[in-house]
Scaffold this active site. Sequence first.
Site, PDB file in Angstrom:
ATOM      1  CB  SER A   1     -23.241  28.605  66.317  1.00 52.57           C
ATOM      2  OG  SER A   1     -24.367  27.870  65.874  1.00 52.57           O
TER       3      SER A   1
ATOM      4  CD  GLU B   1     -31.206  32.805  69.466  1.00 51.98           C
ATOM      5  OE1 GLU B   1     -31.318  32.453  68.266  1.00 51.98           O
ATOM      6  OE2 GLU B   1     -32.171  32.839  70.268  1.00 51.98           O
TER       7      GLU B   1
ATOM      8  CG  ASP C   1     -41.729  35.971  66.911  1.00 46.99           C
ATOM      9  OD1 ASP C   1     -42.050  35.251  65.945  1.00 46.99           O
ATOM     10  OD2 ASP C   1     -40.951  35.616  67.820  1.00 46.99           O
TER      11      ASP C   1
ATOM     12  CG  PHE D   1     -39.924  29.595  73.878  1.00 48.21           C
ATOM     13  CD1 PHE D   1     -40.510  30.486  72.998  1.00 48.21           C
ATOM     14  CD2 PHE D   1     -38.549  29.379  73.772  1.00 48.21           C
ATOM     15  CE1 PHE D   1     -39.761  31.152  72.026  1.00 48.21           C
ATOM     16  CE2 PHE D   1     -37.795  30.029  72.818  1.00 48.21           C
ATOM     17  CZ  PHE D   1     -38.413  30.912  71.942  1.00 48.21           C
TER      18      PHE D   1
ATOM     19  CG  HIS E   1     -27.727  28.040  66.543  1.00 50.47           C
ATOM     20  ND1 HIS E   1     -26.670  28.926  66.467  1.00 50.47           N
ATOM     21  CD2 HIS E   1     -28.808  28.766  66.945  1.00 50.47           C
ATOM     22  CE1 HIS E   1     -27.095  30.142  66.793  1.00 50.47           C
ATOM     23  NE2 HIS E   1     -28.375  30.074  67.091  1.00 50.47           N
TER      24      HIS E   1
END
Length: 288
Positions: A7, A9, A101, A210, A259
């Site tokens: 999958s 994002e 967030d 990140f 993912h």
Amino acid sequence: MKAPSVSFEFFPPKDLQGSFRLWDTVQTLAPLEPRFVSVTYGAGGTTRDLTRDAVATLHGSSGLNVAAHLTCVNATREETMAIADSFAEAGVREIVALRGDPPKGAGGFTPTEGGFANSVELVEALADTGKFTIRVGAYPEKHPEATDTAADVAWLKRKLDTGAVEAITQFFFEPETFFRFRDACEKAGIDKPIVPGIIPIENWAGVRKFAKACGTHVPAWLDDAFDKAKRDGREDLLATALCTEMCSELIEGGADALHFYTLNRPELTRDVCHALGVTPRVTLENVA
């Protein structure tokens, strides 16, 4: 080695150029027949309307199973559930439910007056509608606001027991991180799928920044490897090799789904998927 299901994002576009980039990303990865693709919310719910528009467009035009991210940030319960209803009306029945967030500079999450206090409340409300398949996030390393990893596991169990069907982890850099977390979840009585979240490293400096914000441990050997690769002009080659190797170890260790956090840069994700045996299906119609 059996090829995993995958999958992807995406994040919603903020301008016309971003729209073209998102569409190119979709066109590149759609032939890999993902289980679903998801579209993120920005920090503090800053891309709420963009997410809603992107989800509706992808659902209507791509033929993919599209999941919308939904958070608790900067919205009342009524506003949040109205957004969920708009997804359902557009035919979108998959939601990734997250606390979200806080806005930049906020210093921490504070529930909106009249809003959901946490992700468990959001999952419960979505489950009560009976309209959605709900996925949630999971932290294989300690969440920055958690007391310890055991607290993260206990919180994940609450989300899954409340109505979520599956968890997707934050990214990590070593497969052992995922395996330790999976074992802890099994020990706690969690029996629903936990899918490793993978971030192909297109830009090491950006991913490292990140990771620091997410509380993800950065192994010293990765810094050394990318420093050397940068000098040799082989960063892309290193990134592909490292991501493929980690995914292979995850699959060999029992993970049957992955993912990918694509950052709307599909080439590295595509190349890794191909190396894992996830390739476009060849039919007689394709060949003709």
